[in-house]
Design a protein around this motif. Structure first.
Motif, PDB file in Angstrom:
ATOM      1  N   ILE A  91       0.847  -1.198   0.000  1.00 54.09           N
ATOM      2  CA  ILE A  91       0.000   0.000   0.000  1.00 54.09           C
ATOM      3  C   ILE A  91       0.880   1.246   0.000  1.00 54.09           C
ATOM      4  CG2 ILE A  91      -1.580   1.362   1.423  1.00 54.09           C
ATOM      5  CD1 ILE A  91      -2.850  -1.290   2.292  1.00 54.09           C
ATOM      6  N   THR A 188     -10.917  11.138   2.589  1.00 51.36           N
ATOM      7  CA  THR A 188      -9.465  11.257   2.732  1.00 51.36           C
ATOM      8  C   THR A 188      -8.823  10.107   1.965  1.00 51.36           C
ATOM      9  OG1 THR A 188      -9.357   9.868   4.680  1.00 51.36           O
ATOM     10  CG2 THR A 188      -9.737  12.212   5.039  1.00 51.36           C
ATOM     11  N   SER A 190      -6.730   7.800   2.998  1.00 54.31           N
ATOM     12  CA  SER A 190      -6.741   6.492   3.653  1.00 54.31           C
ATOM     13  C   SER A 190      -8.141   5.887   3.598  1.00 54.31           C
ATOM     14  CB  SER A 190      -6.253   6.597   5.088  1.00 54.31           C
ATOM     15  OG  SER A 190      -7.230   7.196   5.889  1.00 54.31           O
ATOM     16  N   GLU A 191      -9.174   6.730   3.709  1.00 54.49           N
ATOM     17  CA  GLU A 191     -10.542   6.205   3.581  1.00 54.49           C
ATOM     18  C   GLU A 191     -10.750   5.623   2.191  1.00 54.49           C
ATOM     19  OE1 GLU A 191     -12.551   9.393   6.718  1.00 54.49           O
ATOM     20  OE2 GLU A 191     -12.539   9.803   4.572  1.00 54.49           O
ATOM     21  N   THR A 192     -10.227   6.331   1.206  1.00 55.37           N
ATOM     22  CA  THR A 192     -10.340   5.827  -0.161  1.00 55.37           C
ATOM     23  C   THR A 192      -9.629   4.492  -0.317  1.00 55.37           C
ATOM     24  OG1 THR A 192     -10.435   8.088  -0.967  1.00 55.37           O
ATOM     25  CG2 THR A 192      -9.856   6.389  -2.566  1.00 55.37           C
ATOM     26  N   ILE A 193      -8.438   4.389   0.270  1.00 53.35           N
ATOM     27  CA  ILE A 193      -7.681   3.132   0.144  1.00 53.35           C
ATOM     28  C   ILE A 193      -8.430   1.998   0.847  1.00 53.35           C
ATOM     29  CG2 ILE A 193      -5.560   1.946   0.813  1.00 53.35           C
ATOM     30  CD1 ILE A 193      -4.167   4.703   0.582  1.00 53.35           C
ATOM     31  N   ILE A 194      -8.857   2.253   2.073  1.00 46.18           N
ATOM     32  CA  ILE A 194      -9.457   1.179   2.866  1.00 46.18           C
ATOM     33  C   ILE A 194     -10.829   0.773   2.326  1.00 46.18           C
ATOM     34  CG2 ILE A 194     -10.356   0.574   5.152  1.00 46.18           C
ATOM     35  CD1 ILE A 194      -8.136   2.420   6.287  1.00 46.18           C
ATOM     36  N   HIS A 195     -11.652   1.760   1.948  1.00 47.09           N
ATOM     37  CA  HIS A 195     -13.030   1.433   1.581  1.00 47.09           C
ATOM     38  C   HIS A 195     -13.217   1.164   0.095  1.00 47.09           C
ATOM     39  CE1 HIS A 195     -14.483   2.239   5.587  1.00 47.09           C
ATOM     40  NE2 HIS A 195     -13.794   3.364   5.593  1.00 47.09           N
ATOM     41  N   ILE A 196     -12.359   1.713  -0.726  1.00 47.23           N
ATOM     42  CA  ILE A 196     -12.571   1.584  -2.170  1.00 47.23           C
ATOM     43  C   ILE A 196     -11.473   0.753  -2.838  1.00 47.23           C
ATOM     44  CG2 ILE A 196     -12.894   2.844  -4.332  1.00 47.23           C
ATOM     45  CD1 ILE A 196     -15.117   3.273  -2.236  1.00 47.23           C
ATOM     46  N   SER A 200     -11.602  -3.345  -4.034  1.00 48.44           N
ATOM     47  CA  SER A 200     -11.478  -3.589  -5.472  1.00 48.44           C
ATOM     48  C   SER A 200     -10.384  -4.602  -5.758  1.00 48.44           C
ATOM     49  CB  SER A 200     -11.132  -2.295  -6.213  1.00 48.44           C
ATOM     50  OG  SER A 200     -12.035  -1.285  -5.895  1.00 48.44           O
TER      51      SER A 200
END
Lengths: 300, 387, 252
Positions: A91, A188, A190-196, A200
């Motif tokens: 990541i 944010t 990190s939110e994008t990384i964790i949730h999206i 994927s």
């Protein structure tokens, strides 16, 4: 002189023959293991082999359950180290690192991946195991020099680059516009990384994890050099335990007859290893195919 | 500060984001730190083996001691410091230097591993009076550390200070010759078939899936195949570079096939179409136009496969390549050892003096592997063309 | 008429390369403003400055001022995350998240603490999907993945999730260029409806689209704003020679 078409077909026939070697190898492995394993099961009970809890070849007792348990236990320790560190490294590499950091660190992880397992084994036995013993004895624990923790941790380190490089590939191939969609909603990074991003890339990450597990199950040198020889079913990682591969090596380096039950038992263990790693690989391939289909990536 | 753009909890979320980035960075730092720790551990443990201690002691050579060489050095005074291996080799030394006969002179002799390890500050099994003596000799300039040519010239030995890595280096070279002679042609031919000739049908799909599976099979099982088929069925000599090379060749196939396929794929179709337009056959096009362009990529793949095979140990143990090999082998059919197998054997030795040699062997092996990979990366960078 | 977004001498460099040469532009509330121009003219770059999406690219330098309702979006202490909540964006390629249709819409409002899970959230999801004209088509399959929808539906889902955050302004970067003509028409109709609630800024490669839906049109060329006025004026009676040449197809 031969005419062109004739020569062309000879070349083609040669090339096909070469390709068949790979198939031949797989079947060679399967059958060479299978035949000896069948010999073994003529002498020993298959049921006791799978579920029996005592492995004492000298006493003609071939219950491999403690070997399976030891193998999975050490694999579990390895994955506990490799999965978080490998995934988080991937990541950082794909999402945060600048190009320069990436270009310096990637070859370093490749070096880690290129270190022979015998070298990891030496490290586990000479550096890691004594360190673990010393550390836990400070707290008054009794620790075996051939504890399961040392090979487990070192195996985990060995698998980090496998997990990180495969995860890096899949995370990087999640299309940019998917991330931007989330960022544009005021999320944010990190939110994008964790949730999206991670959901994927999930099939690819699962595939990488399975590959890591398969590597750990079949890993030989680290456990031969740092784990014990005693079949031992325990939950305590500070005690000695042994694995399938250790027992195979032990049986093959001894001076028994080739047709002795102990040697043939090694082939039976090999058969189990073959079936398990092959199944894991097939599931892993299926998972990565799913990922490709989702993003219509043709080659990865 | 402008409060117009305000989201409740944003500060908290931002802190979380920062923490996440920090944790991810720590993971990467941990991986790299491990590599650094590991390499320095090996260097600290192994660098000592690149030098070897020699001591200058009186050596008496007459008719009697020339026969019973262990008497050549005063047992009581110097026996603890001179290597048994050196004394044993004295007979051969005398053949080259007959003028040593009937002399009683101080000569440089190979030190015993206990003295060697003490001088290097590794560990101490000497008695206090022995230490005193060695320290006095050090002051007198009668103790010397020289470049360890034994390590780079000799094979294995049961005497730590006399054991060398060269037999295994030669063994590795011989084994790799066999591996590459088998794996490269077979791998490249398979890749050519799959990429250039085969149609996309069930047969090729089976081969593709199979190559993938082959890459995932634990290496130790390849050893079982080598044992059951090459040794027991075909009667290839156990422990020989031939059987080891054949076993490793099968393991290397998937790597070579995959990289060769990628190299062929990167050659643009326009080149093939141009060939067809000239009326060339498929094989002529592949041989004369596609292969030369794909060559650097294939070479890179072959080097990476070579580096992988070079570090492989488990399958070689299965085919018996962990024999004790004191002499450098000269035939592909003789019992031979390879670098990783030598490392494995040494690491299992009870004498602590072998730890240093094991780590030094690891440094040599890693040095070769890292150079090979560096060459592969260089080739990839140099010849990567974007069409 | 209220000025919603105002930029003043906005300049942008990618590394050493200047991509915007000082663009000053006022965008009016509850109108559709279209940016047109040949590719590489800076219209998309300019659009991405308006919700700080350019911050994501390394080596970008921005000078000048952008304000929303008079508040500087690049001001000290202003967080780009907060700016993007007020100024949403819809992209050229429909990019639904790999989540269910419901979660696609609910994701951001829940993360922003705008609604609580449950009824309140359900209502917001329904309202947003209705506003995006998608409710009737998906109300029975809210749990299916957003990626299973058709291209046009996916784009409306992306619009629904953008309006669910209740932004003031919606930026649209060629929102119909990946869609078929029928889906394009549906989205165009939707945009004219949405402008009652939002200020819409759309980049389009398609001049007819600008003529059909936009109240105002700006023509960009080589990083400069050449002409900006009511759409009718631009197309019927352009003041600049360059604009006329572009509109009549002399270059593009």
């Amino acid at each position: 002189m031969f005419n062109r078409n004739f020569r062309e077909s000879i070349v083609k026939a040669l090339l096909i023959t070469a390709s068949l070697i790979t198939i031949l190898t797989t079947f060679g492995i399967l059958f060479s293991i299978l035949f000896e394993a069948i010999e073994f099961f003529k002498m020993q009970s298959f049921f006791y082999f799978i579920f029996g809890a005592d492995w004492f070849p000298e006493a003609d007792k071939f219950g491999a359950l403690p070997l399976f348990a030891g193998t999975f236990y050490i694999t579990a320790i390895a994955m506990l180290i490799a999965l978080p560190i490998g995934l988080l490294s991937a990541i950082y590499m794909s999402e945060y690192a600048t190009k320069r950091v990436r270009e310096t660190l990637k070859p370093m992880l490749e070096i880690l991946a290129g270190i022979p397992t015998v070298v990891y084994g030496f490290f586990a036995a000479i550096t890691m195991a004594p360190a673990i013993v010393e550390f836990f004895e400070m707290f008054g624990f009794h620790v075996s020099f051939q504890n399961a923790l040392a090979p487990g941790i070192v195996m985990g380190i060995m698998i980090i680059p496998i997990i990180s490089s495969l995860s890096d590939d899949v995370i990087s191939s999640v299309p940019k516009h998917v991330r931007h969609g989330s960022l544009a909603l005021g999320m944010t990074k990190s939110e994008t990384i964790i949730h999206i991003v991670l959901p994927s890339a999930l099939p690819g990450i699962i595939s990488a994890t399975l590959l890591g597990i398969s590597r750990a199950l079949g890993e030989t040198m680290i456990v031969v050099m740092a784990a014990g020889l005693q079949a031992n079913m325990t939950w305590n990682p500070l005690e000695t335990m042994t694995t399938v591969t250790v027992c195979i090596v032990d049986a093959m380096t001894g001076d028994q007859e080739f047709s002795s039950p102990e040697t043939l038992g090694a082939f039976a263990l090999g058969l189990v290893l073959f079936v398990v790693t092959l199944s894991i690989n097939i599931v892993s391939v299926y998972a990565i195919r799913k990922f490709h289909k989702k993003y219509k990536i043709s080659n990865l | 500060m402008d409060n117009y753009f305000h989201i409740p909890q944003l500060a908290k979320r931002k802190a979380k984001a920062k923490r996440f980035k920090y944790i991810a960075m720590m993971a990467l730092v941990a991986s790299v730190a491990f590599l650094a720790f590991f390499l320095s551990d090996m260097i600290i443990k192994g660098h000592g083996a690149f030098t070897q201690t020699y001591v200058k002691v009186p050596v008496l050579i007459n008719e009697k001691t020339a026969k019973f060489t262990h008497l050549a050095v005063d047992r009581k005074e110097y026996g603890f410091m001179v290597s048994r291996a050196w004394l044993r080799g004295l007979k051969n030394t005398l053949k080259d230097t007959p003028e040593w006969m009937n002399t009683n002179k101080e000569r440089w002799t190979l030190a015993n591993s206990n003295v060697d390890q003490f001088i290097k500050g590794k560990y101490n099994r000497l008695k206090p009076e022995q230490i005193k003596k060695i320290e006095q000799m050090q002051k007198d300039g009668k103790v010397e550390r020289r470049f360890n040519n034994i390590f780079f010239e000799k094979g294995d030995s049961k005497i730590p200070e006399f054991s060398g890595f060269m037999a295994s280096i030669v063994g590795t070279i011989m084994t790799m010759i066999i591996t590459m002679l088998i794996a490269v042609p077979l791998g490249v031919m398979t890749a050519i078939y799959l990429e250039e000739f085969a149609k996309d049908n069930k047969f090729t799909q089976i081969i593709e899936v199979n190559i993938n599976n082959l890459a995932a099979i634990p290496s130790i099982l390849f050893g079982l195949l080598g044992l059951a088929i090459f040794i027991n069925f075909f009667g290839v000599p156990r422990s020989s570079p031939l059987v080891g090379g054949m076993t490793l060749a099968l393991m290397s196939l998937p790597v070579i096939i995959v990289s060769s396929k990628a190299a062929l794929k990167s050659v643009p179709d326009s080149i093939r179409q141009a060939g067809f337009a000239l009326g060339l056959t498929k094989w002529q096009i592949v041989r004369d136009h596609v292969l030369p362009l794909a060559m650097p990529g294939m070479l890179t793949g072959a080097i990476i496969a070579l580096a992988q095979a070079m570090g492989e140990t488990a399958p070689l143990i299965m085919v018996g390549m962990i024999a004790f090999i004191p002499d450098i082998s000269t035939s592909f059919l003789d019992a031979t050892t390879v670098m990783p197998a030598q490392i494995f054997t040494w690491s299992g030795m009870p004498e602590r003096a072998y730890i240093e040699r094991t780590a030094a062997g690891i440094l040599v092996l890693l040095g070769i592997l890292i150079s090979l990979n560096a060459i592969a990366i260089y080739l990839r960078k140099k010849y990567t063309k974007t069409w | 008429m209220n000025i919603k977004v105002k930029t003043d001498k906005l300049k942008l460099w990618y590394g050493d390369k200047q991509a915007l040469n000082g663009v000053s532009l006022d965008i009016y509330e509850n109108k559709i403003t279209a940016f047109i121009g040949p590719s590489g003219c800076g219209k998309s770059t300019y659009l991405r400055c308006l919700n700080r999406m350019n911050d994501l690219i390394g080596g970008v330098t921005i000078k000048g001022k952008v304000t929303l309702d008079g508040h500087d979006i690049y001001g000290v202490g202003v967080d780009e995350v907060a700016v993007r909540k007020k100024i949403g964006m819809v992209f050229q390629q429909p990019n639904p998240f790999p989540k269910s249709i419901y979660d696609n819409v609910a994701y951001a409002p829940l993360m922003h603490d705008m609604v609580k899970k449950g009824k309140e959230c359900d209502a917001l999801v329904e309202r947003s999907l209705r506003d995006a004209g998608l409710w009737e088509e998906v109300k029975d399959k809210l749990n299916e993945s957003g990626t299973t929808l058709s291209g046009g539906q996916q784009q409306r889902l992306c619009i629904a999730r953008t309006i669910a955050v209740e932004p003031d302004v919606i930026l649209m970067d060629e929102p119909t260029s990946a869609l078929d003509p029928i889906s394009t028409q549906v989205i165009e109709n939707l945009m004219t409806k949405l402008k009652e609630k939002f200020t819409i800024i759309v980049v389009t490669h398609n001049m007819q689209q600008a003529a059909r839906i936009a109240d105002y049109t700006a023509f960009f060329h080589l990083g400069n704003l050449i002409e900006y006025s009511e759409t009718e004026k631009i197309f019927v009676n352009p003041q600049e020679e360059k604009t006329e040449q572009y509109i009549t197809g002399k270059f593009g």
